[in-house]
Design an enzyme around this catalytic site. Structure first.
Site, PDB file in Angstrom:
ATOM      1  N   THR A  97       0.805  -1.221   0.000  1.00 51.45           N
ATOM      2  CA  THR A  97       0.000   0.000   0.000  1.00 51.45           C
ATOM      3  C   THR A  97       0.838   1.272   0.000  1.00 51.45           C
ATOM      4  O   THR A  97       2.026   1.259   0.288  1.00 51.45           O
ATOM      5  CB  THR A  97      -0.927   0.037   1.234  1.00 51.45           C
ATOM      6  OG1 THR A  97      -0.129   0.132   2.412  1.00 51.45           O
ATOM      7  CG2 THR A  97      -1.816  -1.191   1.307  1.00 51.45           C
ATOM      8  N   ASP A  98       0.143   2.366  -0.304  1.00 53.27           N
ATOM      9  CA  ASP A  98       0.766   3.680  -0.194  1.00 53.27           C
ATOM     10  C   ASP A  98       0.520   4.212   1.219  1.00 53.27           C
ATOM     11  O   ASP A  98      -0.031   3.511   2.064  1.00 53.27           O
ATOM     12  CB  ASP A  98       0.232   4.621  -1.278  1.00 53.27           C
ATOM     13  CG  ASP A  98      -1.273   4.867  -1.176  1.00 53.27           C
ATOM     14  OD1 ASP A  98      -1.890   4.595  -0.110  1.00 53.27           O
ATOM     15  OD2 ASP A  98      -1.846   5.339  -2.171  1.00 53.27           O
ATOM     16  N   ALA A  99       0.895   5.440   1.466  1.00 56.10           N
ATOM     17  CA  ALA A  99       0.766   6.024   2.810  1.00 56.10           C
ATOM     18  C   ALA A  99      -0.684   6.125   3.274  1.00 56.10           C
ATOM     19  O   ALA A  99      -0.951   6.170   4.467  1.00 56.10           O
ATOM     20  CB  ALA A  99       1.422   7.403   2.840  1.00 56.10           C
ATOM     21  N   GLY A 100      -1.619   6.115   2.313  1.00 54.23           N
ATOM     22  CA  GLY A 100      -3.034   6.196   2.662  1.00 54.23           C
ATOM     23  C   GLY A 100      -3.693   4.842   2.863  1.00 54.23           C
ATOM     24  O   GLY A 100      -4.889   4.768   3.117  1.00 54.23           O
ATOM     25  N   ILE A 158      -3.948   2.487   0.543  1.00 59.73           N
ATOM     26  CA  ILE A 158      -4.541   2.025  -0.721  1.00 59.73           C
ATOM     27  C   ILE A 158      -3.502   1.163  -1.456  1.00 59.73           C
ATOM     28  O   ILE A 158      -2.327   1.522  -1.523  1.00 59.73           O
ATOM     29  CB  ILE A 158      -4.928   3.222  -1.623  1.00 59.73           C
ATOM     30  CG1 ILE A 158      -5.880   4.180  -0.887  1.00 59.73           C
ATOM     31  CG2 ILE A 158      -5.504   2.755  -2.945  1.00 59.73           C
ATOM     32  CD1 ILE A 158      -7.241   3.611  -0.606  1.00 59.73           C
TER      33      ILE A 158
END
Length: 133
Positions: A15-18, A20
């Site tokens: 995932t990314d920092a959010g 997602i």
């Protein structure tokens, strides 16, 4: 057509920092599912066995329709269906799903190539027979 289902968990590294899932990770989810499908239809097969026989499978073409994001900790299912198996290639339809919701749909053509020269070679007959069964 026979369906194969493979489950996978979304980890922090996917995932990314959010939270997602990165778009490219869907390619990995699909590849893992195709590999596990081969293991199921050819019990005892190891990927290294094919390579030792001089054959590898490479993605020739892939299209992805992203519909909805997956998130950290989701337990996903990848549904794989063989659309077509020919002498030198196979086409798989794969859906990455969260419960019954399709998050991404992939259409993947893999080619059978020689491990050394990277030229098209026929899919080994036992593999082709297993795919078509």
């Amino acid at each position: 057509m026979r369906e194969f289902f493979h489950r996978t968990r979304v980890y922090f590294s996917d995932t990314d920092a959010g939270g997602i899932v990165y778009h490219a990770r869907y390619l990995d989810f699909a590849e893992h599912a195709r590999t596990e499908m081969l293991r199921e239809i050819l019990p005892g097969l190891r990927q290294s066995d094919l390579k030792d026989d001089g054959v590898i499978f490479v993605v020739r073409n892939i299209s992805i329709d992203y519909r909805s994001p997956a998130h950290l900790d989701d337990l996903l299912t990848v549904r794989t269906v063989l659309e077509k198996a020919e002498r030198f290639s196979a086409v798989f339809r794969q859906d990455v799903m969260d419960k019954d919701e399709v998050l991404a749909s992939l259409l993947v053509r893999v080619a059978s190539v020689s491990a050394g020269e990277k030229r098209l070679v026929p899919i080994p007959q036992p593999v082709l027979d297993a795919l078509k069964s």
